[in-house]
Motif scaffolding. Structure first.
Motif, PDB file in Angstrom:
ATOM      1  N   THR A  50       0.847  -1.187   0.000  1.00 62.36           N
ATOM      2  CA  THR A  50       0.000   0.000   0.000  1.00 62.36           C
ATOM      3  C   THR A  50       0.889   1.246   0.000  1.00 62.36           C
ATOM      4  O   THR A  50       2.011   1.227   0.520  1.00 62.36           O
ATOM      5  N   VAL A  51       0.367   2.316  -0.585  1.00 61.40           N
ATOM      6  CA  VAL A  51       1.121   3.570  -0.682  1.00 61.40           C
ATOM      7  C   VAL A  51       0.191   4.729  -0.342  1.00 61.40           C
ATOM      8  O   VAL A  51      -1.032   4.606  -0.442  1.00 61.40           O
ATOM      9  N   PRO A  52       0.744   5.869   0.070  1.00 64.11           N
ATOM     10  CA  PRO A  52      -0.105   7.031   0.334  1.00 64.11           C
ATOM     11  C   PRO A  52      -0.949   7.396  -0.880  1.00 64.11           C
ATOM     12  O   PRO A  52      -0.466   7.377  -2.019  1.00 64.11           O
ATOM     13  N   ALA A  53      -2.206   7.738  -0.632  1.00 54.74           N
ATOM     14  CA  ALA A  53      -3.123   8.018  -1.743  1.00 54.74           C
ATOM     15  C   ALA A  53      -2.733   9.288  -2.492  1.00 54.74           C
ATOM     16  O   ALA A  53      -2.826   9.336  -3.724  1.00 54.74           O
ATOM     17  N   GLU A  54      -2.326  10.311  -1.783  1.00 55.12           N
ATOM     18  CA  GLU A  54      -1.907  11.574  -2.400  1.00 55.12           C
ATOM     19  C   GLU A  54      -2.931  12.068  -3.416  1.00 55.12           C
ATOM     20  O   GLU A  54      -2.612  12.456  -4.541  1.00 55.12           O
ATOM     21  N   GLY A  55      -4.200  12.007  -3.016  1.00 58.95           N
ATOM     22  CA  GLY A  55      -5.264  12.516  -3.858  1.00 58.95           C
ATOM     23  C   GLY A  55      -5.817  11.533  -4.874  1.00 58.95           C
ATOM     24  O   GLY A  55      -6.820  11.820  -5.540  1.00 58.95           O
ATOM     25  N   ARG A  56      -5.183  10.376  -5.011  1.00 62.58           N
ATOM     26  CA  ARG A  56      -5.671   9.381  -5.974  1.00 62.58           C
ATOM     27  C   ARG A  56      -6.804   8.569  -5.377  1.00 62.58           C
ATOM     28  O   ARG A  56      -6.826   8.296  -4.184  1.00 62.58           O
ATOM     29  N   SER A  57      -7.710   8.140  -6.222  1.00 68.22           N
ATOM     30  CA  SER A  57      -8.796   7.265  -5.787  1.00 68.22           C
ATOM     31  C   SER A  57      -8.491   5.838  -6.213  1.00 68.22           C
ATOM     32  O   SER A  57      -7.638   5.598  -7.063  1.00 68.22           O
ATOM     33  N   ALA A  58      -9.206   4.884  -5.622  1.00 63.92           N
ATOM     34  CA  ALA A  58      -8.976   3.468  -5.920  1.00 63.92           C
ATOM     35  C   ALA A  58     -10.285   2.824  -6.354  1.00 63.92           C
ATOM     36  O   ALA A  58     -11.359   3.184  -5.862  1.00 63.92           O
ATOM     37  N   TYR A 141      -4.568   5.881   2.135  1.00 62.91           N
ATOM     38  CA  TYR A 141      -3.718   4.855   1.535  1.00 62.91           C
ATOM     39  C   TYR A 141      -4.509   4.105   0.478  1.00 62.91           C
ATOM     40  O   TYR A 141      -5.720   3.916   0.610  1.00 62.91           O
ATOM     41  N   ILE A 142      -3.809   3.690  -0.579  1.00 58.23           N
ATOM     42  CA  ILE A 142      -4.405   2.868  -1.620  1.00 58.23           C
ATOM     43  C   ILE A 142      -3.513   1.664  -1.875  1.00 58.23           C
ATOM     44  O   ILE A 142      -2.329   1.658  -1.530  1.00 58.23           O
ATOM     45  N   GLU A 143      -4.097   0.673  -2.491  1.00 60.34           N
ATOM     46  CA  GLU A 143      -3.359  -0.541  -2.860  1.00 60.34           C
ATOM     47  C   GLU A 143      -2.474  -0.238  -4.057  1.00 60.34           C
ATOM     48  O   GLU A 143      -2.908   0.401  -5.019  1.00 60.34           O
ATOM     49  N   ASP A 144      -1.238  -0.704  -4.004  1.00 59.16           N
ATOM     50  CA  ASP A 144      -0.283  -0.493  -5.096  1.00 59.16           C
ATOM     51  C   ASP A 144      -0.050  -1.769  -5.886  1.00 59.16           C
ATOM     52  O   ASP A 144      -0.172  -1.790  -7.108  1.00 59.16           O
ATOM     53  N   THR A 145       0.295  -2.866  -5.199  1.00 59.70           N
ATOM     54  CA  THR A 145       0.499  -4.153  -5.860  1.00 59.70           C
ATOM     55  C   THR A 145      -0.106  -5.259  -5.007  1.00 59.70           C
ATOM     56  O   THR A 145      -0.225  -5.125  -3.782  1.00 59.70           O
TER      57      THR A 145
END
Length: 220
Positions: A50-58, A141-145
């Motif tokens: 997981t990585v910081p969302a930084e404004g991104r949605s999932a 936080y959002i999922e990265d991999t």
């Protein structure tokens, strides 16, 4: 695989760490501990990052893809990137824990934070984490991999590797070395059992825990 899981679950992380030391392998991690007493776990790794969302949605909540990928008894292992000493949010919580329990996942290990500990305890789901916080991952936080290699506290972890966690910490064992590590750890158990018996019958500690103890990893 069930036999390997049973053998791994019968060992504590300290002896597994000793076995890794004897082979020159990194794999032990300190400071990631059960969030409720008794939450030991052992099984094969399903990794996610997981990585910081930084404004991104999932498109989906983090953790759901890993749970769908996991087989019964598997352990979801989470690298929470840039979590810091006090993570700004959890990356595991009550609904994810309920899903893991219903799917018979063997447990969760987070290099970061979880929340909803009371729910997790009631489910009896083994979860080890670096911290506990009340903050949601939503918007943070959002999922990265998922199902790809990660780095957990500096230790490279690959899909299908093995992990064990207890009140002393967490250990990772590469899939290709699991049999070797288990064999050594089981021999160390036998050696320590004999030493404990000697101490209980009154043998001098300096004799029991002398040179043989200090060199017990030599030749393993």
């Amino acid at each position: 695989m069930s036999e390997l899981r049973e053998r791994l679950a019968a060992l504590d992380t300290c002896l597994i760490s000793d076995a890794l030391d004897s082979l020159g392998l990194a794999g032990a991690v300190a400071g990631v501990l059960p969030v409720w007493e008794g939450g030991r776990l052992a099984g094969r790794v399903v990794p996610m990052r997981t990585v910081p969302a930084e404004g991104r949605s999932a498109p989906r909540h983090l953790g759901t893809a890993a749970l769908e990928l996991a087989e019964p008894g598997d352990i979801v292992v989470v690298e929470q990137a840039e979590a810091g000493t006090v993570p700004v949010s959890a990356t595991w919580g009550g609904l994810l824990a309920l899903t893991a329990s219903l799917r018979e996942v063997g447990g969760i290990v987070v290099d970061g934070a979880c929340r909803d500990v009371d729910e997790i305890r009631e489910l009896r789901l083994p979860v080890s984490a670096r911290a506990v916080v009340p903050f949601t991952a939503r918007g943070r936080y959002i999922e990265d991999t998922v199902g790809e290699p990660i780095v957990f506290a500096g230790v490279p972890v690959n899909p299908g590797d093995w992990v064990a966690a207890d009140a002393s910490g967490v250990v990772f064992v590469p899939s290709a070395r699991i049999g070797e590590v288990l064999d050594i750890a089981e021999r160390l158990v036998a050696k320590e059992r004999l030493m404990a018996e000697a101490l209980r019958r009154g043998d001098a500690p300096s004799a029991v825990l002398g040179r043989n103890y200090e060199e017990m990893l030599d030749g393993e």
